[in-house]
Design an enzyme around this catalytic site. Sequence first.
Site, PDB file in Angstrom:
ATOM      1  N   SER A 155       0.837  -1.198   0.000  1.00  0.00           N
ATOM      2  CA  SER A 155       0.000   0.000   0.000  1.00  0.00           C
ATOM      3  C   SER A 155       0.880   1.259   0.000  1.00  0.00           C
ATOM      4  O   SER A 155       1.684   1.441  -0.913  1.00  0.00           O
ATOM      5  CB  SER A 155      -0.972  -0.062   1.188  1.00  0.00           C
TER       6      SER A 155
ATOM      7  N   ASP B 275      -9.684  -6.456  -4.195  1.00  0.00           N
ATOM      8  CA  ASP B 275      -9.202  -5.265  -3.498  1.00  0.00           C
ATOM      9  C   ASP B 275     -10.116  -4.075  -3.812  1.00  0.00           C
ATOM     10  O   ASP B 275     -10.185  -3.607  -4.951  1.00  0.00           O
ATOM     11  CB  ASP B 275      -7.766  -4.957  -3.945  1.00  0.00           C
TER      12      ASP B 275
ATOM     13  N   HIS C 102      -7.514  -6.068   0.229  1.00  0.00           N
ATOM     14  CA  HIS C 102      -6.311  -5.249   0.111  1.00  0.00           C
ATOM     15  C   HIS C 102      -5.116  -5.825   0.870  1.00  0.00           C
ATOM     16  O   HIS C 102      -3.986  -5.394   0.647  1.00  0.00           O
ATOM     17  CB  HIS C 102      -6.618  -3.834   0.626  1.00  0.00           C
TER      18      HIS C 102
END
Length: 246
Positions: free
Chosen positions: A70, A198, A226
Amino acid sequence: MSRPLVLLHGWGLTARVWEALRAPMADVPVYAPDLPGHGDAPAVGSANLAAWTDRLAAGLPDGATVCGWSLGALLALDLAARHPRKVARLALIGATPRFVAADDWPHALDAATVTAFRSAFATDPAAVLRRFVALQVMGDARRRDVGAALTAALSTMEPDPARITALADGLAILAGTDLRGTLPGIAQPALLLHGEHDALMPADAARWLAPRLPGARLEIMAHCGHAPFLSRPADCAALLENFHRA
């Protein structure tokens, strides 16, 4: 000595989030720092990706496999481009070169959603962190367990208000960073892991990214959101370890 493995976590969390992934790789030397202003790490005092990357680079070993998730994936990409001696191999989880959608970039969150998210954080940061966890588990077959692990790894915002400022800086980095132009300067071999469902960062972002990185391998993780390394830790650890040892 075997190559070190660096793990860079995502926004609002701490290095504790990597515990499930690290367990099957006990014999690998791992560096898992908290991002600036997260956990016990001091803040940089800047909403600039390069400043955060430079802070991290100062404490990392050379020649590592760097795995970022991320926001950590943005930092890993910037490390690979600007501090190449630190990065021998590049692993990216839930990655994108740009978090916010634009006319030429549909594989991202709507700009109005990101703006609203940042505004809400200014008034109720704890609620935004909870919402962020909820977004990360959407579409995940093990959403309850993944949500519990994410919640347990959240960065504390007490007692220093500067922590809230640092997290706001992190959101600003997510909102303002576009590394698409940086990719041609990245030479390290890459592995991309991305959750099939996601909801925070569409898998099409990884599908776009993979052919633009040298010899990249893309693995779309079925039934995951995610955080596939929390939903399927053994599978992700095996893929990462094989890539790391190659």
